[in-house]
Design a protein around this motif. Structure first.
Motif, PDB file in Angstrom:
ATOM      1  N   GLN A 108       8.250 -94.919 -54.071  1.00 57.65           N
ATOM      2  CA  GLN A 108       9.021 -96.017 -53.510  1.00 57.65           C
ATOM      3  C   GLN A 108       8.168 -97.195 -53.059  1.00 57.65           C
ATOM      4  OE1 GLN A 108      11.755 -94.621 -50.469  1.00 57.65           O
ATOM      5  NE2 GLN A 108      12.204 -92.769 -51.596  1.00 57.65           N
ATOM      6  N   ALA A 109       6.929 -96.914 -52.619  1.00 57.06           N
ATOM      7  CA  ALA A 109       6.092 -97.985 -52.073  1.00 57.06           C
ATOM      8  C   ALA A 109       4.867 -98.288 -52.924  1.00 57.06           C
ATOM      9  CB  ALA A 109       5.657 -97.615 -50.652  1.00 57.06           C
ATOM     10  N   GLY A 110       4.598 -97.452 -53.948  1.00 52.93           N
ATOM     11  CA  GLY A 110       3.445 -97.694 -54.804  1.00 52.93           C
ATOM     12  C   GLY A 110       2.121 -97.425 -54.118  1.00 52.93           C
ATOM     13  N   ILE A 111       2.123 -96.530 -53.125  1.00 51.70           N
ATOM     14  CA  ILE A 111       0.916 -96.223 -52.354  1.00 51.70           C
ATOM     15  C   ILE A 111       0.563 -94.756 -52.561  1.00 51.70           C
ATOM     16  CG2 ILE A 111      -0.084 -96.075 -50.037  1.00 51.70           C
ATOM     17  CD1 ILE A 111       1.871 -98.336 -49.236  1.00 51.70           C
ATOM     18  N   ARG A 112      -0.644 -94.491 -53.046  1.00 50.44           N
ATOM     19  CA  ARG A 112      -1.116 -93.126 -53.202  1.00 50.44           C
ATOM     20  C   ARG A 112      -1.722 -92.636 -51.887  1.00 50.44           C
ATOM     21  NH1 ARG A 112      -5.523 -93.889 -57.501  1.00 50.44           N
ATOM     22  NH2 ARG A 112      -5.955 -95.508 -55.954  1.00 50.44           N
ATOM     23  N   PRO A 113      -1.718 -91.335 -51.635  1.00 56.13           N
ATOM     24  CA  PRO A 113      -2.321 -90.832 -50.389  1.00 56.13           C
ATOM     25  C   PRO A 113      -3.753 -91.307 -50.183  1.00 56.13           C
ATOM     26  CG  PRO A 113      -1.065 -89.096 -51.457  1.00 56.13           C
ATOM     27  CD  PRO A 113      -1.069 -90.255 -52.408  1.00 56.13           C
ATOM     28  N   ALA A 114      -4.524 -91.412 -51.255  1.00 53.13           N
ATOM     29  CA  ALA A 114      -5.921 -91.846 -51.129  1.00 53.13           C
ATOM     30  C   ALA A 114      -6.044 -93.317 -50.763  1.00 53.13           C
ATOM     31  CB  ALA A 114      -6.674 -91.566 -52.430  1.00 53.13           C
ATOM     32  N   ASP A 115      -4.939 -94.085 -50.902  1.00 50.20           N
ATOM     33  CA  ASP A 115      -4.964 -95.512 -50.577  1.00 50.20           C
ATOM     34  C   ASP A 115      -4.804 -95.777 -49.082  1.00 50.20           C
ATOM     35  OD1 ASP A 115      -5.092 -96.055 -53.307  1.00 50.20           O
ATOM     36  OD2 ASP A 115      -2.910 -96.269 -53.496  1.00 50.20           O
ATOM     37  N   VAL A 116      -4.377 -94.772 -48.331  1.00 49.64           N
ATOM     38  CA  VAL A 116      -4.086 -94.968 -46.906  1.00 49.64           C
ATOM     39  C   VAL A 116      -5.384 -94.958 -46.105  1.00 49.64           C
ATOM     40  CG1 VAL A 116      -2.909 -93.991 -44.887  1.00 49.64           C
ATOM     41  CG2 VAL A 116      -1.790 -93.974 -47.143  1.00 49.64           C
ATOM     42  N   ASP A 117      -5.569 -95.994 -45.290  1.00 49.14           N
ATOM     43  CA  ASP A 117      -6.787 -96.141 -44.495  1.00 49.14           C
ATOM     44  C   ASP A 117      -6.649 -95.592 -43.088  1.00 49.14           C
ATOM     45  OD1 ASP A 117      -8.293 -97.875 -46.457  1.00 49.14           O
ATOM     46  OD2 ASP A 117      -6.533 -99.147 -46.107  1.00 49.14           O
ATOM     47  N   LEU A 118      -5.412 -95.614 -42.558  1.00 45.02           N
ATOM     48  CA  LEU A 118      -5.206 -95.268 -41.157  1.00 45.02           C
ATOM     49  C   LEU A 118      -3.840 -94.632 -40.999  1.00 45.02           C
ATOM     50  CD1 LEU A 118      -6.660 -95.736 -38.369  1.00 45.02           C
ATOM     51  CD2 LEU A 118      -5.240 -97.776 -38.135  1.00 45.02           C
ATOM     52  N   VAL A 119      -3.768 -93.580 -40.185  1.00 46.29           N
ATOM     53  CA  VAL A 119      -2.496 -92.973 -39.814  1.00 46.29           C
ATOM     54  C   VAL A 119      -2.368 -93.058 -38.299  1.00 46.29           C
ATOM     55  CG1 VAL A 119      -1.094 -90.864 -39.805  1.00 46.29           C
ATOM     56  CG2 VAL A 119      -2.544 -91.400 -41.779  1.00 46.29           C
ATOM     57  N   VAL A 120      -1.227 -93.541 -37.841  1.00 41.56           N
ATOM     58  CA  VAL A 120      -0.947 -93.652 -36.408  1.00 41.56           C
ATOM     59  C   VAL A 120       0.145 -92.659 -36.044  1.00 41.56           C
ATOM     60  CG1 VAL A 120      -0.004 -95.130 -34.586  1.00 41.56           C
ATOM     61  CG2 VAL A 120      -1.631 -96.074 -36.238  1.00 41.56           C
ATOM     62  N   ASN A 121      -0.145 -91.761 -35.122  1.00 42.56           N
ATOM     63  CA  ASN A 121       0.884 -90.926 -34.506  1.00 42.56           C
ATOM     64  C   ASN A 121       1.202 -91.529 -33.147  1.00 42.56           C
ATOM     65  OD1 ASN A 121      -0.630 -87.797 -35.611  1.00 42.56           O
ATOM     66  ND2 ASN A 121       0.833 -89.090 -36.672  1.00 42.56           N
ATOM     67  N   THR A 122       2.419 -92.059 -32.980  1.00 39.78           N
ATOM     68  CA  THR A 122       2.758 -92.642 -31.683  1.00 39.78           C
ATOM     69  C   THR A 122       2.798 -91.584 -30.588  1.00 39.78           C
ATOM     70  OG1 THR A 122       5.147 -92.450 -32.117  1.00 39.78           O
ATOM     71  CG2 THR A 122       4.060 -94.552 -32.689  1.00 39.78           C
ATOM     72  N   HIS A 123       3.083 -90.349 -30.961  1.00 44.03           N
ATOM     73  CA  HIS A 123       2.990 -89.198 -30.061  1.00 44.03           C
ATOM     74  C   HIS A 123       3.005 -87.945 -30.933  1.00 44.03           C
ATOM     75  CE1 HIS A 123       7.296 -89.665 -30.699  1.00 44.03           C
ATOM     76  NE2 HIS A 123       7.492 -88.432 -30.276  1.00 44.03           N
ATOM     77  N   LEU A 124       2.745 -86.799 -30.318  1.00 42.91           N
ATOM     78  CA  LEU A 124       2.551 -85.589 -31.112  1.00 42.91           C
ATOM     79  C   LEU A 124       3.754 -84.653 -31.023  1.00 42.91           C
ATOM     80  CD1 LEU A 124      -1.232 -84.827 -30.489  1.00 42.91           C
ATOM     81  CD2 LEU A 124      -0.148 -86.522 -31.994  1.00 42.91           C
ATOM     82  N   HIS A 125       4.909 -85.138 -31.476  1.00 45.15           N
ATOM     83  CA  HIS A 125       6.073 -84.287 -31.659  1.00 45.15           C
ATOM     84  C   HIS A 125       6.206 -83.947 -33.139  1.00 45.15           C
ATOM     85  CE1 HIS A 125       8.598 -84.955 -27.736  1.00 45.15           C
ATOM     86  NE2 HIS A 125       7.757 -83.950 -27.645  1.00 45.15           N
ATOM     87  N   ALA A 126       6.925 -82.868 -33.416  1.00 41.33           N
ATOM     88  CA  ALA A 126       6.945 -82.297 -34.755  1.00 41.33           C
ATOM     89  C   ALA A 126       7.392 -83.281 -35.829  1.00 41.33           C
ATOM     90  CB  ALA A 126       7.857 -81.061 -34.773  1.00 41.33           C
ATOM     91  N   ASP A 127       8.351 -84.143 -35.506  1.00 41.48           N
ATOM     92  CA  ASP A 127       8.890 -85.064 -36.503  1.00 41.48           C
ATOM     93  C   ASP A 127       8.062 -86.338 -36.642  1.00 41.48           C
ATOM     94  OD1 ASP A 127       9.824 -85.445 -33.862  1.00 41.48           O
ATOM     95  OD2 ASP A 127      11.454 -86.722 -34.544  1.00 41.48           O
ATOM     96  N   HIS A 128       6.894 -86.357 -36.024  1.00 48.44           N
ATOM     97  CA  HIS A 128       5.993 -87.505 -36.129  1.00 48.44           C
ATOM     98  C   HIS A 128       4.630 -87.128 -36.693  1.00 48.44           C
ATOM     99  CE1 HIS A 128       8.496 -90.352 -33.656  1.00 48.44           C
ATOM    100  NE2 HIS A 128       9.050 -89.186 -33.374  1.00 48.44           N
ATOM    101  N   VAL A 129       4.322 -85.833 -36.762  1.00 43.45           N
ATOM    102  CA  VAL A 129       2.976 -85.420 -37.158  1.00 43.45           C
ATOM    103  C   VAL A 129       2.947 -84.499 -38.376  1.00 43.45           C
ATOM    104  CG1 VAL A 129       2.208 -85.619 -34.756  1.00 43.45           C
ATOM    105  CG2 VAL A 129       2.896 -83.370 -35.640  1.00 43.45           C
ATOM    106  N   GLY A 130       4.101 -83.970 -38.810  1.00 41.07           N
ATOM    107  CA  GLY A 130       4.096 -82.980 -39.882  1.00 41.07           C
ATOM    108  C   GLY A 130       3.478 -83.484 -41.164  1.00 41.07           C
ATOM    109  N   GLY A 131       3.704 -84.767 -41.459  1.00 40.61           N
ATOM    110  CA  GLY A 131       3.145 -85.344 -42.675  1.00 40.61           C
ATOM    111  C   GLY A 131       1.666 -85.656 -42.595  1.00 40.61           C
ATOM    112  N   ASN A 132       1.031 -85.355 -41.463  1.00 35.38           N
ATOM    113  CA  ASN A 132      -0.418 -85.566 -41.349  1.00 35.38           C
ATOM    114  C   ASN A 132      -1.197 -84.724 -42.340  1.00 35.38           C
ATOM    115  OD1 ASN A 132      -0.176 -87.323 -39.185  1.00 35.38           O
ATOM    116  ND2 ASN A 132      -0.778 -85.833 -37.627  1.00 35.38           N
ATOM    117  N   THR A 133      -0.660 -83.538 -42.647  1.00 34.50           N
ATOM    118  CA  THR A 133      -1.412 -82.567 -43.434  1.00 34.50           C
ATOM    119  C   THR A 133      -0.591 -82.059 -44.606  1.00 34.50           C
ATOM    120  OG1 THR A 133      -0.653 -80.762 -42.001  1.00 34.50           O
ATOM    121  CG2 THR A 133      -2.759 -81.793 -41.437  1.00 34.50           C
TER     122      THR A 133
END
Length: 301
Positions: A108-133
């Motif tokens: 949808q966005a044309g962005i590969r995982p390797a293209d991402v430079d920074l990930v921001v978790n506004t807080h560490l709840h399950a629905d905000h961090v699961g996609g970290n890994t």
């Protein structure tokens, strides 16, 4: 809403991409925001229904979504969602869910995982961090191999082993730390911050404790245009009308209310677009002062 297409917005020199995984009725309105009286929902039905409240059944409507920012050549993923195949026995909606974020990000966005430079978790709840890994075959590993992960230090302590995984209140807190946070530390990709953290000339993180100890917001200020990515400081637009009312998910409701009012005041005074993590519909709205209170301005196009 068509969740198969990314929505795009530009504020100043920053491109904003919205990836919606799901939206719909989530919980009874006064379960989600217990102190917001029934009359408040009814009085503002014309602004709340149907995108944020379904009067028939009295259900609050929310979205699961991820925001992607492109700023000065840097690609930033904000709150990468529930993730895939997580053990979340205390949260049936998230248990063994498949969000397919990496596929949606590319498709949808044309962005590969390797293209991402920074990930921001506004807080560490399950629905905000699961996609970290990603995993678990071979163990959980960072989903974005070239990214730094900015984590609020207060939440990393609270949900981590030093505080015995959220004080031992919920099994899910231990599980989310082990599958979505600890692998970042092992890979050397986690960066803890507290207070404020400047990402670049346009983007700054600010601590807004209450929902969790390290709950935070991300401020955007570029070429005279502003936004605040408010995480879970608000779950429903009704909290703009009644900022003293915290959600049932806030660990320190009174402190969350103080943080919420401060951010709403700044958003109103600077005409910043308010972008909470879970607003359905347009997803973002301007805030206006109304005497000593607040009201809605224009929703994002």
């Amino acid at each position: 809403m068509d969740t198969e297409n990314a929505q795009r917005l530009r504020l100043g020199d920053v491109e904003i991409i919205r990836l919606v995984e799901w939206q719909g009725p989530y919980a009874p309105a006064r379960t989600l925001v217990p102190d917001a009286p029934a009359r408040l929902w009814k009085e503002h039905e014309d602004r709340l229904a149907p995108d944020h409240w379904r009067p028939d059944g009295d259900q609050a409507v929310v979205a699961l979504q991820t925001w992607v920012l492109r700023s000065g050549g840097t690609t930033i993923v904000v709150d990468p969602g529930v993730g895939d195949d997580r053990e979340r026995p205390g949260s049936p909606m998230f248990h063994h869910r498949r969000s397919d974020l990496l596929d949606r990000l590319t498709r949808q966005a044309g962005i590969r995982p390797a293209d991402v430079d920074l990930v921001v978790n506004t807080h560490l709840h399950a629905d905000h961090v699961g996609g970290n890994t990603t995993g678990p075959a071979g163990g959980w590993t960072p989903a974005f191999p070239n990214a730094r992960y900015l984590l609020p230090a207060a939440d990393d302590f609270h949900f981590g082993p030093s505080n015995s995984y959220g004080g031992g209140r919920r099994l899910d807190d231990r599980l989310l730390y082990q599958d979505s946070i600890a692998p970042l530390h092992r890979a050397g990709q986690a960066q803890l911050w507290h207070g404020t953290h400047r990402i670049d000339a346009r983007l700054t993180l600010e601590s807004t404790p209450g929902h969790t100890p390290g709950s935070s917001v991300l401020h955007l200020d570029s070429a005279g245009e502003r936004a605040v990515f408010a995480g879970d400081l608000l779950h429903s637009p009704v909290q703009i009308l009644a900022p003293e009312c915290s959600s049932c998910l806030c660990l320190a409701p009174a402190r969350a209310a103080t943080s919420r009012r401060r951010i709403l005041e700044r958003a109103a005074d600077t005409r910043a677009l308010l972008v909470p993590a879970h607003f359905a519909g347009a997803g973002a709205v301007e805030v206006r002062r109304a005497g000593g209170a607040f009201t809605f301005g224009e929703w994002a196009a």
